[in-house]
Design an enzyme around this catalytic site. Structure first.
Site, PDB file in Angstrom:
ATOM      1  CG  LEU A 162     -19.893 -10.629 -47.228  1.00  0.00           C
ATOM      2  CD1 LEU A 162     -20.170 -10.733 -45.724  1.00  0.00           C
ATOM      3  CD2 LEU A 162     -20.959 -11.363 -48.028  1.00  0.00           C
ATOM      4  CG  HIS A 188     -23.509  -9.543 -49.611  1.00  0.00           C
ATOM      5  ND1 HIS A 188     -22.468  -9.133 -50.402  1.00  0.00           N
ATOM      6  CD2 HIS A 188     -23.977 -10.689 -50.157  1.00  0.00           C
ATOM      7  CE1 HIS A 188     -22.304  -9.999 -51.394  1.00  0.00           C
ATOM      8  NE2 HIS A 188     -23.202 -10.950 -51.273  1.00  0.00           N
TER       9      HIS A 188
END
Ligand code: PAF
Length: 282
Positions: free
Chosen positions: A31, A35
């Protein structure tokens, strides 16, 4: 944040969570701030947020980076918890694809354009896993990044055709200050390659600039972007295309009120990168 590995566990959590809307952010982990922007949008628009981390084997072709795709589970969990995620679904492949699994969702021509043309079967893998994740989590809204513009077109087609009861929310591309679009695959780039990769956003900017000054002809816009791309010998171009954002069919002229998607993909070394921008003439 509750971490759940099984489909039955997610369904039990959903039953226990009671009324209120659920925003869902499906991911493959690794991530980054892109994100995080999806998670924040999901939080702002819903009572609860669920995320998934699943490096989906069926959307990788032979010779692609499935086995070396970055897996950073502990750091991902910390980010998800900090962003207020209530449930993380992180299944093993056998939970998603038990022996005998054989269904696949083919969205038709849109799935064979842009990345679908250079990565055969990719969007069947994406559509199938996303439909399954929607079925498991049952969200009111699901959040995706505009960076994967072809994926967005594919998922819109799927949701429309199958009347799936979920609203797709598409969030803007997040960039580094120097223009590089955030991607989990940026981790593969050496410092020198990272500089070379900037040619993608530079090419898009050149075309954006031309469109802002009134250029409407696709050939001219593409030629301008291609000339910039040509300045970087390290880039192996996959595609550069000006297309209609929903069908991904080529656009010949920009028309007022009809945004067109200028999308690019290419390899820097062994890393395949994508980027895009919406040209919106007024
Ligand atoms: O965009 C991604 O990370 C993946 O394609 C998705 C939507 C999580 C499906 O595996």
């Amino acid at each position: 944040m509750e971490i759940v590995r099984s489909i039955a566990g997610v369904r039990a959590w959903r039953r226990g969570a009671g009324a209120g809307s659920l925003g869902f952010v499906p991911t493959m982990g690794a991530l980054h701030a892109g994100h995080a922007s999806l998670l924040r949008a999901a939080r702002a628009g819903n009572d609860r947020v669920a995320a998934s981390i699943f490096v989906n084997p069926t959307q990788f072709g032979p010779g692609e980076d499935f086995s070396r795709y970055p897996r950073t589970f502990a750091a991902d969990c910390a980010l998800l918890a900090a962003e207020g995620v209530a449930l993380l679904f992180a299944p093993e492949p056998a939970e998603m694809y038990p022996a005998g699994f054989s269904t696949a969702i083919d969205v038709g021509p849109v799935g064979a354009r842009l990345d679908g043309a250079s990565r055969p079967g990719h969007f069947t893998g994406v559509a199938t896993v996303v439909a399954k994740l929607f079925s498991i989590t049952g969200p009111e809204r699901a959040y995706f990044g505009q960076k994967d513009a072809a994926q967005v077109a594919v998922l819109r087609q799927m949701v429309r055709d199958l009347s799936l009861p979920v609203e797709l929310q598409i969030c803007p591309i997040v960039r580094e200050p120097d223009g590089l679009a955030l991607s989990s695959r940026n981790r593969y780039l050496s410092p020198a390659e990272r500089v070379e990769a900037l040619v993608l956003s530079r090419a898009l900017l050149a075309a954006e600039d031309l469109a802002r000054h009134g250029a409407r002809d696709a050939a001219m816009l593409l030629e301008t972007a291609r000339a910039v791309l040509g300045e970087e010998p390290a880039l192996r171009l996959d595609y550069l295309a000006l297309v209609e954002p929903d069908t991904l069919e080529p656009v010949a002229f920009l028309e007022p009120g009809r945004p067109a998607l200028l999308a690019v993909a290419g390899w820097i070394g062994v890393t395949r990168l994508i980027d895009n921008t919406l040209l919106s003439p007024v």
